[in-house]
Write a protein that holds these residues in place. Structure first.
Motif, PDB file in Angstrom:
ATOM      1  N   LEU A  52      33.650  -8.597 -48.449  1.00 39.09           N
ATOM      2  CA  LEU A  52      32.936  -8.200 -47.219  1.00 39.09           C
ATOM      3  C   LEU A  52      31.715  -8.193 -47.582  1.00 39.09           C
ATOM      4  N   TRP A  53      30.680  -9.047 -46.940  1.00 33.17           N
ATOM      5  CA  TRP A  53      29.284  -9.193 -47.316  1.00 33.17           C
ATOM      6  C   TRP A  53      28.659  -9.578 -46.189  1.00 33.17           C
ATOM      7  N   VAL A  54      27.123  -9.582 -46.213  1.00 33.72           N
ATOM      8  CA  VAL A  54      26.366  -9.569 -45.082  1.00 33.72           C
ATOM      9  C   VAL A  54      25.335 -10.594 -45.646  1.00 33.72           C
ATOM     10  N   LEU A  55      25.053 -11.748 -44.441  1.00 35.72           N
ATOM     11  CA  LEU A  55      23.912 -12.645 -44.590  1.00 35.72           C
ATOM     12  C   LEU A  55      23.036 -12.500 -43.761  1.00 35.72           C
ATOM     13  N   VAL A  56      21.682 -12.396 -43.911  1.00 38.46           N
ATOM     14  CA  VAL A  56      20.656 -12.231 -42.893  1.00 38.46           C
ATOM     15  C   VAL A  56      20.167 -13.625 -43.329  1.00 38.46           C
ATOM     16  N   ASP A  57      19.832 -14.566 -42.224  1.00 41.86           N
ATOM     17  CA  ASP A  57      19.392 -15.802 -41.869  1.00 41.86           C
ATOM     18  C   ASP A  57      17.962 -15.694 -41.406  1.00 41.86           C
ATOM     19  N   GLU A  60      17.287 -18.326 -38.527  1.00 48.05           N
ATOM     20  CA  GLU A  60      18.178 -18.325 -37.448  1.00 48.05           C
ATOM     21  C   GLU A  60      17.995 -16.994 -36.905  1.00 48.05           C
ATOM     22  N   ALA A  61      17.268 -16.154 -37.282  1.00 44.36           N
ATOM     23  CA  ALA A  61      17.249 -14.718 -36.896  1.00 44.36           C
ATOM     24  C   ALA A  61      18.142 -14.014 -36.493  1.00 44.36           C
ATOM     25  N   ALA A  62      19.357 -14.020 -37.548  1.00 41.60           N
ATOM     26  CA  ALA A  62      20.758 -13.619 -37.395  1.00 41.60           C
ATOM     27  C   ALA A  62      21.226 -12.939 -38.470  1.00 41.60           C
ATOM     28  N   LEU A  63      22.072 -12.270 -38.229  1.00 39.37           N
ATOM     29  CA  LEU A  63      22.764 -11.322 -39.324  1.00 39.37           C
ATOM     30  C   LEU A  63      24.405 -11.292 -38.883  1.00 39.37           C
ATOM     31  N   SER A  64      25.040 -11.909 -40.016  1.00 39.90           N
ATOM     32  CA  SER A  64      26.444 -12.297 -39.891  1.00 39.90           C
ATOM     33  C   SER A  64      27.124 -11.463 -40.994  1.00 39.90           C
ATOM     34  N   VAL A  72      33.151 -12.364 -39.532  1.00 39.96           N
ATOM     35  CA  VAL A  72      33.659 -11.134 -38.844  1.00 39.96           C
ATOM     36  C   VAL A  72      33.001 -11.054 -37.743  1.00 39.96           C
ATOM     37  N   GLU A  73      31.630 -10.911 -37.840  1.00 44.84           N
ATOM     38  CA  GLU A  73      30.842 -10.678 -36.735  1.00 44.84           C
ATOM     39  C   GLU A  73      29.423 -11.039 -36.969  1.00 44.84           C
ATOM     40  N   ARG A  74      28.819 -11.521 -35.771  1.00 42.29           N
ATOM     41  CA  ARG A  74      27.311 -12.039 -35.855  1.00 42.29           C
ATOM     42  C   ARG A  74      26.655 -11.377 -34.840  1.00 42.29           C
ATOM     43  N   PHE A  75      25.198 -11.029 -35.020  1.00 41.51           N
ATOM     44  CA  PHE A  75      24.408 -10.103 -34.404  1.00 41.51           C
ATOM     45  C   PHE A  75      23.020 -11.144 -34.378  1.00 41.51           C
ATOM     46  N   VAL A  76      22.740 -11.503 -33.074  1.00 45.53           N
ATOM     47  CA  VAL A  76      21.418 -12.272 -32.685  1.00 45.53           C
ATOM     48  C   VAL A  76      20.817 -11.703 -31.545  1.00 45.53           C
ATOM     49  N   PRO A  77      19.731 -11.899 -31.476  1.00 46.29           N
ATOM     50  CA  PRO A  77      18.536 -12.085 -32.602  1.00 46.29           C
ATOM     51  C   PRO A  77      18.498 -10.590 -33.329  1.00 46.29           C
ATOM     52  N   TYR A 179      10.186 -10.892 -30.468  1.00 48.64           N
ATOM     53  CA  TYR A 179       9.190 -10.721 -31.746  1.00 48.64           C
ATOM     54  C   TYR A 179       9.820 -10.227 -33.153  1.00 48.64           C
ATOM     55  N   HIS A 180       9.381 -10.755 -34.202  1.00 50.26           N
ATOM     56  CA  HIS A 180       9.464  -9.900 -35.444  1.00 50.26           C
ATOM     57  C   HIS A 180       8.564  -9.022 -35.637  1.00 50.26           C
ATOM     58  N   TRP A 181       9.164  -7.706 -35.685  1.00 49.62           N
ATOM     59  CA  TRP A 181       7.951  -6.571 -35.526  1.00 49.62           C
ATOM     60  C   TRP A 181       8.119  -5.648 -36.579  1.00 49.62           C
ATOM     61  N   THR A 182       9.049  -5.613 -37.730  1.00 48.56           N
ATOM     62  CA  THR A 182       9.088  -4.591 -38.474  1.00 48.56           C
ATOM     63  C   THR A 182       8.169  -4.759 -39.742  1.00 48.56           C
ATOM     64  N   GLN A 183       8.131  -3.647 -40.520  1.00 50.48           N
ATOM     65  CA  GLN A 183       7.246  -3.573 -41.737  1.00 50.48           C
ATOM     66  C   GLN A 183       7.930  -4.152 -42.726  1.00 50.48           C
ATOM     67  N   GLY A 184       8.830  -5.059 -42.590  1.00 48.76           N
ATOM     68  CA  GLY A 184       9.746  -5.410 -43.951  1.00 48.76           C
ATOM     69  C   GLY A 184      11.103  -5.379 -43.625  1.00 48.76           C
ATOM     70  N   CYS A 185      11.771  -4.493 -42.873  1.00 44.93           N
ATOM     71  CA  CYS A 185      13.189  -4.300 -42.975  1.00 44.93           C
ATOM     72  C   CYS A 185      13.626  -5.383 -41.898  1.00 44.93           C
ATOM     73  N   VAL A 186      15.138  -5.172 -41.663  1.00 46.61           N
ATOM     74  CA  VAL A 186      15.936  -6.063 -40.745  1.00 46.61           C
ATOM     75  C   VAL A 186      16.409  -5.051 -39.636  1.00 46.61           C
ATOM     76  N   ALA A 187      15.972  -5.391 -38.564  1.00 45.96           N
ATOM     77  CA  ALA A 187      16.349  -4.516 -37.454  1.00 45.96           C
ATOM     78  C   ALA A 187      17.260  -5.264 -36.428  1.00 45.96           C
ATOM     79  N   VAL A 188      18.038  -4.314 -35.917  1.00 44.93           N
ATOM     80  CA  VAL A 188      19.241  -4.755 -35.015  1.00 44.93           C
ATOM     81  C   VAL A 188      19.001  -3.620 -33.937  1.00 44.93           C
ATOM     82  N   THR A 189      19.946  -4.023 -32.621  1.00 48.30           N
ATOM     83  CA  THR A 189      19.969  -3.074 -31.578  1.00 48.30           C
ATOM     84  C   THR A 189      20.948  -1.761 -32.161  1.00 48.30           C
TER      85      THR A 189
END
Length: 209
Positions: A52-57, A60-64, A72-77, A179-189
């Protein structure tokens, strides 16, 4: 030229359970190559069929989330650093670091609802910092001394730290969606971070490319 003892520890650090599931042969930096980019070329591949692993693209502004090669699951944007994503990050530059990481801590009391810390800066990031003059030799030695003692990288060097995947907390969902708004992290809802926390755990591999 990487000293023998440093080369041995670099390989060891990359093979620790909290860092990687198997030993990694670290390529040299001959010709000024981007070590993280070189390693990223083979990172988006499952270590085994059931991993089980995570890919942040970034593109594509996507986390899979994958189980082996199966989605398994895909989160956008998703939102990344407001200054983009690069292999070399400097403290305070609002850049999301590209690379291969492991989740090493969960904070369920974060202002961002849930914060999943990743083990940035990794040994390859430290090596690149030395090659580019961001780290002195003393900084580089201190990095590995800290890593050896604590089992995770220092967070207060010139490369910065406190990078992870988190929710919005009370942040504006409309800004997040545009927008991309973080200080370097990956943000989702917030709903997505709740779901992600059900799927992954400490030690889950995260590839940001």
């Amino acid at each position: 030229m990487i000293p023998v003892n440093r080369r041995r520890f670099l390989a060891m650090a990359l093979s620790l359970p909290a860092v990687a599931s198997a030993a990694v042969n670290v390529p040299s930096l001959a010709g000024g190559a981007d070590l993280v980019e070189t390693m990223l070329a083979r990172a988006p591949v499952p270590r085994h069929s059931n991993e089980l692993w995570v890919l942040v693209d970034d593109q594509e502004a996507a986390l899979s989330v994958f189980r082996g090669n199966a989605l398994v699951e895909r989160f956008v944007p998703v939102s990344l650093g407001r200054s983009g994503a690069k292999t070399q990050r400097i403290r305070g530059d609002n850049v999301t670091p590209l690379g291969e990481f492991r989740i090493n801590r969960f904070n369920y009391e974060s202002q961002w609802r849930t914060f999943m810390s990743i083990d940035y800066p990794t040994p390859p990031h430290a090596r690149m910092a030395l090659e580019k003059g961001i780290y002195s030799q003393a900084d580089y030695d201190d990095y590995f001394d800290y890593y050896r003692r604590h089992g995770y990288p220092p967070q207060n060097t010139a490369l910065g730290g406190a990078i992870g995947i988190h929710g919005l907390g009370s942040a504006d969902p409309d800004i997040h969606g545009r927008y991309h708004w973080t200080q370097g992290c990956v943000a989702v809802t917030n709903a997505q971070i709740d779901r992600l926390a059900e799927l992954v755990g400490v030690g889950t591999r995260v590839v940001i490319r």
